[in-house]
Design a protein around this motif. Sequence first.
Motif, mmCIF file in Angstrom:
data_model
loop_
_atom_site.group_PDB
_atom_site.id
_atom_site.type_symbol
_atom_site.label_atom_id
_atom_site.label_comp_id
_atom_site.label_asym_id
_atom_site.label_seq_id
_atom_site.Cartn_x
_atom_site.Cartn_y
_atom_site.Cartn_z
ATOM 1 N N PHE A 65 -11.749 36.598 51.729
ATOM 2 C CA PHE A 65 -10.460 36.523 52.415
ATOM 3 C C PHE A 65 -9.599 37.726 52.049
ATOM 4 N N ILE A 66 -9.526 38.031 50.760
ATOM 5 C CA ILE A 66 -8.679 39.127 50.298
ATOM 6 C C ILE A 66 -9.233 40.474 50.754
ATOM 7 N N THR A 67 -10.539 40.671 50.556
ATOM 8 C CA THR A 67 -11.129 41.963 50.902
ATOM 9 C C THR A 67 -11.136 42.213 52.409
ATOM 10 N N SER A 68 -11.273 41.160 53.210
ATOM 11 C CA SER A 68 -11.294 41.345 54.668
ATOM 12 C C SER A 68 -9.954 41.848 55.173
ATOM 13 N N PHE A 69 -8.879 41.229 54.727
ATOM 14 C CA PHE A 69 -7.561 41.662 55.192
ATOM 15 C C PHE A 69 -7.148 42.987 54.557
ATOM 16 N N ALA A 70 -7.255 43.083 53.225
ATOM 17 C CA ALA A 70 -6.836 44.321 52.569
ATOM 18 C C ALA A 70 -7.712 45.496 53.008
ATOM 19 N N GLY A 71 -9.020 45.239 53.167
ATOM 20 C CA GLY A 71 -9.906 46.307 53.606
ATOM 21 C C GLY A 71 -9.610 46.771 55.010
ATOM 22 N N SER A 72 -9.346 45.852 55.931
ATOM 23 C CA SER A 72 -9.036 46.241 57.311
ATOM 24 C C SER A 72 -7.695 46.970 57.376
ATOM 25 N N TRP A 73 -6.712 46.514 56.573
ATOM 26 C CA TRP A 73 -5.432 47.225 56.546
ATOM 27 C C TRP A 73 -5.614 48.668 56.069
ATOM 28 N N PHE A 74 -6.391 48.851 55.017
ATOM 29 C CA PHE A 74 -6.591 50.197 54.469
ATOM 30 C C PHE A 74 -7.404 51.062 55.427
ATOM 31 N N LEU A 75 -8.454 50.464 56.056
ATOM 32 C CA LEU A 75 -9.283 51.236 56.980
ATOM 33 C C LEU A 75 -8.474 51.719 58.179
ATOM 34 N N PHE A 76 -7.710 50.823 58.776
ATOM 35 C CA PHE A 76 -6.893 51.235 59.919
ATOM 36 C C PHE A 76 -5.742 52.127 59.473
ATOM 37 N N GLY A 77 -5.296 51.981 58.226
ATOM 38 C CA GLY A 77 -4.281 52.899 57.718
ATOM 39 C C GLY A 77 -4.797 54.324 57.667
ATOM 40 N N LEU A 78 -6.084 54.490 57.284
ATOM 41 C CA LEU A 78 -6.686 55.817 57.306
ATOM 42 C C LEU A 78 -6.772 56.367 58.731
ATOM 43 N N LEU A 79 -7.086 55.484 59.681
ATOM 44 C CA LEU A 79 -7.161 55.934 61.078
ATOM 45 C C LEU A 79 -5.787 56.349 61.609
ATOM 46 N N TRP A 80 -4.753 55.569 61.242
ATOM 47 C CA TRP A 80 -3.397 55.954 61.651
ATOM 48 C C TRP A 80 -2.989 57.267 60.978
ATOM 49 N N TYR A 81 -3.401 57.463 59.750
ATOM 50 C CA TYR A 81 -3.115 58.726 59.064
ATOM 51 C C TYR A 81 -3.822 59.890 59.748
ATOM 52 N N TRP A 82 -5.069 59.651 60.193
ATOM 53 C CA TRP A 82 -5.808 60.703 60.896
ATOM 54 C C TRP A 82 -5.149 61.053 62.229
ATOM 55 N N ILE A 83 -4.665 60.018 62.951
ATOM 56 C CA ILE A 83 -3.978 60.277 64.223
ATOM 57 C C ILE A 83 -2.690 61.069 63.987
ATOM 58 N N ALA A 84 -1.946 60.674 62.954
ATOM 59 C CA ALA A 84 -0.704 61.401 62.659
ATOM 60 C C ALA A 84 -1.000 62.842 62.248
ATOM 61 N N LYS A 85 -2.084 63.012 61.481
ATOM 62 C CA LYS A 85 -2.442 64.372 61.072
ATOM 63 C C LYS A 85 -2.878 65.209 62.267
ATOM 64 N N SER A 86 -3.643 64.590 63.188
ATOM 65 C CA SER A 86 -4.116 65.321 64.374
ATOM 66 C C SER A 86 -2.944 65.755 65.248
ATOM 67 N N ASN A 87 -1.877 64.976 65.248
ATOM 68 C CA ASN A 87 -0.717 65.286 66.076
ATOM 69 C C ASN A 87 0.308 66.137 65.336
ATOM 70 N N GLY A 88 0.056 66.411 64.067
ATOM 71 C CA GLY A 88 0.999 67.217 63.297
ATOM 72 C C GLY A 88 2.239 66.460 62.891
ATOM 73 N N ASP A 89 2.110 65.156 62.653
ATOM 74 C CA ASP A 89 3.283 64.336 62.342
ATOM 75 C C ASP A 89 3.585 64.273 60.851
ATOM 76 N N LEU A 90 2.657 64.685 59.999
ATOM 77 C CA LEU A 90 2.826 64.486 58.566
ATOM 78 C C LEU A 90 3.895 65.428 58.020
ATOM 79 N N ARG A 91 4.513 64.984 56.915
ATOM 80 C CA ARG A 91 5.641 65.724 56.353
ATOM 81 C C ARG A 91 5.203 67.081 55.833
ATOM 82 N N TRP A 92 3.999 67.140 55.227
ATOM 83 C CA TRP A 92 3.564 68.428 54.679
ATOM 84 C C TRP A 92 3.140 69.417 55.752
ATOM 85 N N GLN A 93 3.005 68.913 57.016
ATOM 86 C CA GLN A 93 2.699 69.817 58.135
ATOM 87 C C GLN A 93 3.959 70.466 58.702
#
Length: 374
Positions: A65-93
């Motif tokens: 139960f814990i790993t399914s929710f926390a793992g999916s949150w982290f996995l999709f968080g990486l995908l959202w980070y990749w989308i933001a990076k691809s669009n140049g949205d990150l602060r260090w960009q």
Amino acid sequence: MFQFFQKRLREYLAARRIQRTRLVTKDGRCNIEFGNVRYRNRFVLLMDFWTTFVEIRWRFVLLMFITSFAGSWFLFGLLWYWIAKSNGDLRWQDPPQNHTRCVDNVHGLTTAFLYSLETQTTIGYGGRAITDYCGGAVTLLIVQSILGAVINCFLCGVILAKISLPKKRAKTITFSEMAVICPKRDSLCLRIRVANLRKTLLIGSQIYGKLLRTTVTTDGETIILDQVNIDFVVDAGKDNLFFVCPLTLTHVIDKASPFFEMAVDTLHMQEFELVVFLDGTAESTSSSCQVRTSFIPLEIQWGYNFLPIISRTKEGKYRVDFSNFSKTVPVATAHCAYCFHNEKGHHHHHQHTGVENQGFEVIDIHDQLDGTKM
């Protein structure tokens, strides 16, 4: 003091030895393991994944139960980070002032993880929101919403199924710790007491037993765990029992019974295990359940009978005293089944006052016989 601890240690080791040698434990679990199972056969358990998830231990369910929710949150968080990076949205960009973001206020890995959590749990704090600028972000939002709903439904279903397992209802059915052999209505009988600890009934209850022992055939073949049917009845029959109060299961020891060749001095030297089953349907949930327990020769008392536990109060109510549920009292009994059926004078036995309690009289069974035995 040393002798006391030595005695306790011997009793503990004897109990452990008995626990290891029996096939079915007193609480109904089967003491068996499988070896040399092919990997492809183990893979079949994953094909039946629903039953596998329902039957695994609670610690693994909570971990999943814990790993399914926390793992999916982290996995999709990486995908959202990749989308933001691809669009140049990150602060260090260092995006320009007029830059259009895919997701507002997502400018790092932590904020991407928080947006993933808020999206999958449908929590909206108002700080982060998706825009219509990035088509990939919209697609990812749809995928995460659907996958989150699937994970939520599946895990909630597993937890609900485990909570409502029929074997949990079986925990409220209890058997006596000991079985007894005594005369009953001109027959020598093996008797076991069973009780329903809930007031709701088990519908369509059926009782039966299996005697497990190692036998050698006339051809010299050794059969391990040979099963012999043992018929049990109560006064009202053996099927569709009215299981509202404790019942005493009775097996008549006749010439067809495997107990016919046994005697009081040879019973405890035998090697067998008597497994008793009770099947029924829970009245409140309509789910079928099975209760089982086992008795070895050391747990069968020859020449004893159960104390009465049902009485009627002065107000007219029927009362069950579970303090005497497994207590027994000695009664006059033939030395062996053959003696009981063939020798004159063994067809009757002396009655102790109150043992049968045929009229459901108001009794105080705490002050009865001093020779009771657990």
